[in-house]
Design a protein around this motif. Structure first.
Motif: not given
Length: 202
Positions: A78-83, A94-100, A108-110
């Motif tokens: 999992e990775e979290f980054c700014r939208g 804030t880090s609302t975007a999610v990368h799995l 991969h899903v973002r």
């Protein structure tokens, strides 16, 4: 005592019949039915009394099951980054975007469409499950097609497992080396072809 089987016709048209069999004895009764059946008879329309041979190919498949996808936490990265894009300061700062990334499959899903990290994460998991389920359904479909082709064979003489001679009142099982009368065969007494049926009390 003969065991009860329930038969439900799924599709019936000229030259094709698909039905569903259920009951405790179903696996045993249909275990040896897959393959080519050579049917020899004098058709009612035959004026010269000649015997005609037809081939019936039988395929026995388990019902297709629903695909249930389980995603284990240890299989995820999992990775979290700014939208990005519109959504206000909260979304952009804030880090609302999610990368799995699903490690076993490499999928991969973002997702960064929502303002909440938890909502985006749940959406990403749903998308990942949908992709994995589609992949499993395709693999299951390919396996069923391969099993069907293997059971049906080519329909040639070398693929036959059984010969039914209506006029001769005889049915021969070529794999077992057994035979029975046609009259009992059409009444469903397939135990006559099984050399082990007597020991099971059938």
């Amino acid at each position: 005592m003969r065991e009860h089987l329930d038969l439900e016709v799924i599709d019936a048209r000229p030259g094709f019949l698909c039905f569903k069999a259920s009951g405790r004895a179903t696996p045993r009764w249909f275990a040896d039915e897959a393959g080519g059946h050579r049917w020899q008879r004098v058709p009612p329309t035959e004026k010269r009394g000649r015997v005609h041979s037809s081939t019936v190919t039988v395929v026995v498949l388990e019902p297709a099951s629903a695909v249930a996808v389980e995603i284990r936490p240890e299989d995820l990265e999992e990775e979290f980054c700014r939208g990005s894009g519109k959504g206000g300061q909260h979304r952009n700062k804030t880090s609302t975007a999610v990368h799995l990334r699903h490690k076993p499959s490499g999928h991969h899903v973002r997702v960064d469409g929502g303002r909440s990290q938890s909502i985006n994460r749940e959406t990403a998991l749903e998308l990942l499950r949908a992709r994995l389920a589609a992949e499993q359904r395709e693999a299951a479909r390919a396996d069923r097609c391969a099993a069907r082709k293997a059971q049906a064979g080519s329909g040639m003489r070398g693929d036959k497992i059984r010969t039914i001679q209506v006029q001769g009142d005889v049915v021969v099982d070529h794999r077992r080396g057994t035979r029975m009368t046609y009259r009992r065969f059409v009444r469903g007494h397939l135990e006559d072809l099984d050399p082990n049926a007597a020991s099971r009390g059938e």
